[in-house]
Structure formats: structure tokens, C-alpha cells
Design a protein around this motif. Sequence first.
Motif, PDB file in Angstrom:
ATOM      1  N   GLU A 332     -17.573  38.804   0.917  1.00 31.35           N
ATOM      2  CA  GLU A 332     -16.396  39.503   0.396  1.00 31.35           C
ATOM      3  C   GLU A 332     -15.185  38.581   0.328  1.00 31.35           C
ATOM      4  OE1 GLU A 332     -16.222  42.705   3.144  1.00 31.35           O
ATOM      5  OE2 GLU A 332     -17.541  44.015   1.967  1.00 31.35           O
ATOM      6  N   ALA A 333     -15.041  37.700   1.309  1.00 33.34           N
ATOM      7  CA  ALA A 333     -13.919  36.761   1.304  1.00 33.34           C
ATOM      8  C   ALA A 333     -14.006  35.825   0.104  1.00 33.34           C
ATOM      9  CB  ALA A 333     -13.895  35.964   2.609  1.00 33.34           C
ATOM     10  N   LEU A 334     -15.209  35.323  -0.204  1.00 31.20           N
ATOM     11  CA  LEU A 334     -15.370  34.424  -1.339  1.00 31.20           C
ATOM     12  C   LEU A 334     -15.143  35.148  -2.658  1.00 31.20           C
ATOM     13  CD1 LEU A 334     -18.433  32.192  -0.358  1.00 31.20           C
ATOM     14  CD2 LEU A 334     -16.016  31.986   0.269  1.00 31.20           C
ATOM     15  N   LEU A 335     -15.635  36.373  -2.765  1.00 32.07           N
ATOM     16  CA  LEU A 335     -15.460  37.122  -4.001  1.00 32.07           C
ATOM     17  C   LEU A 335     -14.002  37.523  -4.214  1.00 32.07           C
ATOM     18  CD1 LEU A 335     -18.624  39.426  -3.854  1.00 32.07           C
ATOM     19  CD2 LEU A 335     -18.261  37.433  -5.329  1.00 32.07           C
ATOM     20  N   ALA A 336     -13.280  37.755  -3.136  1.00 31.99           N
ATOM     21  CA  ALA A 336     -11.889  38.195  -3.256  1.00 31.99           C
ATOM     22  C   ALA A 336     -10.957  37.073  -3.677  1.00 31.99           C
ATOM     23  CB  ALA A 336     -11.422  38.795  -1.931  1.00 31.99           C
ATOM     24  N   HIS A 337     -11.316  35.836  -3.345  1.00 32.29           N
ATOM     25  CA  HIS A 337     -10.338  34.751  -3.533  1.00 32.29           C
ATOM     26  C   HIS A 337     -10.841  33.590  -4.371  1.00 32.29           C
ATOM     27  CE1 HIS A 337      -7.619  36.692  -0.720  1.00 32.29           C
ATOM     28  NE2 HIS A 337      -8.655  36.893   0.066  1.00 32.29           N
ATOM     29  N   GLY A 338     -12.032  33.707  -4.942  1.00 29.30           N
ATOM     30  CA  GLY A 338     -12.503  32.702  -5.879  1.00 29.30           C
ATOM     31  C   GLY A 338     -12.470  31.307  -5.313  1.00 29.30           C
ATOM     32  N   SER A 339     -11.746  30.418  -5.962  1.00 31.48           N
ATOM     33  CA  SER A 339     -11.694  29.021  -5.553  1.00 31.48           C
ATOM     34  C   SER A 339     -10.505  28.699  -4.663  1.00 31.48           C
ATOM     35  CB  SER A 339     -11.658  28.116  -6.797  1.00 31.48           C
ATOM     36  OG  SER A 339     -10.528  28.436  -7.595  1.00 31.48           O
ATOM     37  N   ASP A 340      -9.765  29.722  -4.221  1.00 31.75           N
ATOM     38  CA  ASP A 340      -8.618  29.506  -3.324  1.00 31.75           C
ATOM     39  C   ASP A 340      -9.146  29.347  -1.903  1.00 31.75           C
ATOM     40  OD1 ASP A 340      -6.338  29.625  -1.711  1.00 31.75           O
ATOM     41  OD2 ASP A 340      -5.320  31.027  -3.042  1.00 31.75           O
ATOM     42  N   ASP A 341      -9.340  28.107  -1.496  1.00 32.77           N
ATOM     43  CA  ASP A 341      -9.975  27.813  -0.213  1.00 32.77           C
ATOM     44  C   ASP A 341      -9.214  28.432   0.942  1.00 32.77           C
ATOM     45  OD1 ASP A 341     -10.344  26.129   2.326  1.00 32.77           O
ATOM     46  OD2 ASP A 341     -11.937  25.316   1.065  1.00 32.77           O
ATOM     47  N   SER A 342      -7.927  28.193   0.999  1.00 33.40           N
ATOM     48  CA  SER A 342      -7.127  28.664   2.124  1.00 33.40           C
ATOM     49  C   SER A 342      -7.129  30.184   2.216  1.00 33.40           C
ATOM     50  CB  SER A 342      -5.692  28.143   1.998  1.00 33.40           C
ATOM     51  OG  SER A 342      -4.895  28.598   3.067  1.00 33.40           O
ATOM     52  N   ALA A 343      -7.005  30.850   1.078  1.00 35.94           N
ATOM     53  CA  ALA A 343      -6.980  32.310   1.077  1.00 35.94           C
ATOM     54  C   ALA A 343      -8.320  32.888   1.499  1.00 35.94           C
ATOM     55  CB  ALA A 343      -6.586  32.823  -0.300  1.00 35.94           C
ATOM     56  N   ALA A 344      -9.417  32.299   1.019  1.00 33.83           N
ATOM     57  CA  ALA A 344     -10.742  32.803   1.380  1.00 33.83           C
ATOM     58  C   ALA A 344     -10.992  32.643   2.870  1.00 33.83           C
ATOM     59  CB  ALA A 344     -11.813  32.076   0.572  1.00 33.83           C
ATOM     60  N   ARG A 345     -10.646  31.479   3.408  1.00 32.63           N
ATOM     61  CA  ARG A 345     -10.860  31.259   4.837  1.00 32.63           C
ATOM     62  C   ARG A 345      -9.966  32.175   5.671  1.00 32.63           C
ATOM     63  NH1 ARG A 345      -9.533  26.506   6.876  1.00 32.63           N
ATOM     64  NH2 ARG A 345      -8.374  25.704   5.102  1.00 32.63           N
ATOM     65  N   GLY A 346      -8.732  32.359   5.237  1.00 29.50           N
ATOM     66  CA  GLY A 346      -7.841  33.263   5.953  1.00 29.50           C
ATOM     67  C   GLY A 346      -8.345  34.693   5.941  1.00 29.50           C
ATOM     68  N   HIS A 347      -8.868  35.127   4.784  1.00 35.35           N
ATOM     69  CA  HIS A 347      -9.436  36.470   4.655  1.00 35.35           C
ATOM     70  C   HIS A 347     -10.590  36.654   5.637  1.00 35.35           C
ATOM     71  CE1 HIS A 347     -10.785  39.916   1.861  1.00 35.35           C
ATOM     72  NE2 HIS A 347     -11.675  39.873   2.827  1.00 35.35           N
ATOM     73  N   TYR A 348     -11.483  35.677   5.676  1.00 31.36           N
ATOM     74  CA  TYR A 348     -12.663  35.778   6.548  1.00 31.36           C
ATOM     75  C   TYR A 348     -12.265  35.738   8.021  1.00 31.36           C
ATOM     76  CZ  TYR A 348     -17.244  34.661   8.566  1.00 31.36           C
ATOM     77  OH  TYR A 348     -18.400  34.669   9.324  1.00 31.36           O
ATOM     78  N   GLU A 349     -11.391  34.835   8.379  1.00 33.44           N
ATOM     79  CA  GLU A 349     -10.972  34.747   9.776  1.00 33.44           C
ATOM     80  C   GLU A 349     -10.269  36.017  10.227  1.00 33.44           C
ATOM     81  OE1 GLU A 349      -8.771  31.215  10.515  1.00 33.44           O
ATOM     82  OE2 GLU A 349     -10.473  29.886  10.177  1.00 33.44           O
ATOM     83  N   ALA A 350      -9.459  36.604   9.350  1.00 35.25           N
ATOM     84  CA  ALA A 350      -8.791  37.867   9.697  1.00 35.25           C
ATOM     85  C   ALA A 350      -9.809  38.976   9.915  1.00 35.25           C
ATOM     86  CB  ALA A 350      -7.807  38.256   8.588  1.00 35.25           C
ATOM     87  N   ALA A 351     -10.868  38.993   9.104  1.00 36.50           N
ATOM     88  CA  ALA A 351     -11.901  40.021   9.261  1.00 36.50           C
ATOM     89  C   ALA A 351     -12.629  39.864  10.588  1.00 36.50           C
ATOM     90  CB  ALA A 351     -12.892  39.941   8.095  1.00 36.50           C
ATOM     91  N   LEU A 352     -12.930  38.621  10.999  1.00 36.06           N
ATOM     92  CA  LEU A 352     -13.585  38.413  12.290  1.00 36.06           C
ATOM     93  C   LEU A 352     -12.642  38.709  13.440  1.00 36.06           C
ATOM     94  CD1 LEU A 352     -15.868  35.264  11.862  1.00 36.06           C
ATOM     95  CD2 LEU A 352     -16.378  37.665  11.465  1.00 36.06           C
ATOM     96  N   HIS A 353     -11.382  38.354  13.304  1.00 34.01           N
ATOM     97  CA  HIS A 353     -10.401  38.694  14.342  1.00 34.01           C
ATOM     98  C   HIS A 353     -10.329  40.214  14.539  1.00 34.01           C
ATOM     99  CE1 HIS A 353      -8.649  34.994  15.776  1.00 34.01           C
ATOM    100  NE2 HIS A 353      -8.501  34.539  14.544  1.00 34.01           N
ATOM    101  N   ALA A 354     -10.462  40.963  13.452  1.00 30.12           N
ATOM    102  CA  ALA A 354     -10.431  42.421  13.557  1.00 30.12           C
ATOM    103  C   ALA A 354     -11.627  42.954  14.338  1.00 30.12           C
ATOM    104  CB  ALA A 354     -10.397  43.042  12.160  1.00 30.12           C
ATOM    105  N   LEU A 355     -12.754  42.238  14.297  1.00 32.68           N
ATOM    106  CA  LEU A 355     -13.930  42.640  15.059  1.00 32.68           C
ATOM    107  C   LEU A 355     -13.834  42.231  16.532  1.00 32.68           C
ATOM    108  CD1 LEU A 355     -16.965  41.718  12.744  1.00 32.68           C
ATOM    109  CD2 LEU A 355     -16.086  43.999  13.240  1.00 32.68           C
TER     110      LEU A 355
END
Length: 417
Positions: A332-355
Motif C-alpha cells: 500500500e505504501a508503494l502504491l500510494a506514493h509511486g516513485s517518491d522514495d521518502s514518502a513511501a518509506r514514511g508511509h510504511y514506517e508510520a503504519a508499522l509504528h501504529a502497530l
Amino acid sequence: MTDFPAAEPLAAPPAPALPDTCDTLIIGAGPAGSACARWLAQAGRQVLLVDQHPLGRDKTCGDGLIPDAHHALQRLGVLEAVMARAERVNHVGCIGPRGGRIDVPGSLAVLPRQVLDELLARHAIAAGARFEQARFERPLQDADGRVCGAVLRQGDTEREVRARWVILATGAVPKALAAAGVCERHTPSGVALRGYVQAPAMVGRIQAMEVVWDRSVQPGYGWIFPAPGGHFNIGVGVTDSHRDLAGKGRKKDVNLRAIFDAFCQHYAPAAELMRQGRLVGDLKGAPLRCTLKGARWTRPGLLVTGEAAGSTYSFTGEGIGKAMETGLLAAEALLAHGSDDSAARGHYEAALHALQPRFQLYERANRINAAPWIADLLIWRASRSPRLLQRMGGVLNETSNPGNLLSLKGIGRLFFE
């Protein structure tokens, strides 16, 4: 484990040569990697899924599918296919050191990982992912240090595969994490030993997923889960099995085979199972990585998911559902942010932090393995309190806080409910 039939192929095998490029390279075809691959492939991404083993390899695991796994399988659109092959179970049987028992209801099933993992991978292939058997050697990096692919080995040949993203879903063994520069802890969180016993005479006599806190298995726990075809998954696990020193450490004085033998000798259903049945294959041990700790979750161009990221719960040792969940979060992080590396990684890390708070609560609940008298107390009270049994069911379904049950306040409350 050859007694379980392999999943029926859903697609023709791909061409043998590795491609030079792909959009997403996923290393590891377990539940996390295959879930991620299916989700991305369904969205039209060019996905290469690789594993050092062929499809249908055995994986040491308890094989239990609890409600979080059912939810992830439903999202992936494969729950019906999985349940058609699984052994349905209605309860987790919690057995205390003094022999007390309480059966906690839930949506449960058991399917050997040899079958489950192949089925998930083949559904990823059916969605458009490509599978190749290859071993991850090291990441490729561009001039800025961003991961841009990997060096893979097939036999004696190394090939470079360029990719916009690399997903590391390589499980509990830290070798790949270290090669990718994201390993923060080489020692595991725990260890487990598992065997399969074929015992048709015991079908119907062991119906629940039994989790046992017997004195014979201290400082760990034992289990017996009914599996398809008159088989049973039997094993023992020990959490906090290693002393960790600056990311490296050594195993404590824990002999899993001795604990397994003691479990089979002193827990009557285990002893009967071993008398009535035959051991299929060898006993197999495996490390566990728990509590979302032990690895950096991301680096530029790379995401770490599944048990490589520590997706197993320390209290229960359950990891299949959370592995798939983290794989879906990566996709989901990759699909949400395409080639924006920083945004995709931030999205994924935030999702794991929520868990993470949930994992911390299960880590608190893990004290029951160090102090099994708490299991006796919980089982004694739950047998007299429908409300407490409901709360235990909520822990299984992840609607109740396990830490509340096992906090000092929660334990004190047990005497007055």
C-alpha cells in the motif's frame, strides 16, 4: 513434509531466466512476500518474487491461522481457497500447569505452511507476479546509496536485477538483513521446535488448538494443533531464549529437544498422541523475531516486512497474520506514493509504528511464560466468569488488550470479578 499434497498449480511455470529489470523485487515467498506480491501485481505492477527454495518448501511453524490471518486472507481474496484445504478449529484450549483448562472460542484453522505458502505464492503468480528460485546475495546501490536492485544467485551464476523497489521478506534468519545493512539484532527473540504426527485414532479427541503451560515445558509452552488428514502439529517454544549484547548474544541454557521430550512424557494428550501416531519427517527448530524489533524497517529503495521486521507476537508466537498484514502495508505504501522514495518509506514506517503499541502489549503479556501460575489463575477465574472468558476471546480477536489482563491491576481484579 511430503504427506501433505501440494497446492494445485494456478499458472504455468515462468521462463527460467531472471529478468534484468522489474518494478518491484520481493525477496522471500512466505506469507509477507506473497501477500505483497499479489497486492502489487493486482494493481498492475511488474513484480518479481524470488525465494531460495522451490515453491512448497516446508517452514517450521505452529501453522495456526487465528482471526488476524483470516482477515488478511479475506483481503487478499484467498480465504475460501485456504479454508478449503485447512482444518477448521473452533477453540483455543488454554491448559495451565495444574491441569485447569478453558476453551476460548474464535475463527480458527490450521494449515501446514508447506501448503499455505505455496498456495499464497501461486495466487500471487496468478495475479501477474513472476516467481524465480534464486538466493539473495546483496543489494545493488546507486551512486547516492539508494538500493536499486539486488545480486541474485542461481546455482553457480550471479545475476544483477535492477528494481525501483526491493522488499525484504526473508524471515527470522538475519543473514539477508545483515547483507542489506538493516540488521540491528542478530539473536532471535525466541526459538521453537515442531513436529508432525499422523494419528488418525486421535482425530476428534484433540479438537482445539491446545496451548499448554505445563511445568515440563518451563520456561516455555507447548502446543498441539489438529491439522488436515489426521495429522497433528506438536511443538514447544521458548521466548526470551537468548542473551542479547549489542545486537549479538548467545543462547541461554535452553535445550528444546529435552523440553519437547518432557512435554511428550508429562502432558497426557501429547504422550497419547506420540503412542498412537507416527512422527512424519524430522523435528525442526526455528528462530522467532518478535515485537517489531531487531531490524531497520526501511532504507532508501528498500522495505523490510514480515518476520524479518519482527512481525511475530511474543506472547503467542503467532506470526502468519501479522506477516501478511505488514506485507500488505508495504504494498500500500508503494502504491500510494509511486516513485517518491521518502514518502513511501514514511508511509510504511508510520503504519508499522501504529502497530507497535499492540506488539508491546503482547510483550507485556509474555510474562505468563515466565510465571505460568498466572495461567492457572486466569483459567480458574475464566471458568467461573463469562465476562473474563469474553475478554480472553477479545485478546484472540485483537479487540481486547492482553496487557490489561496481565498487569498488576488486571491480576488483582481477577480476585473480585
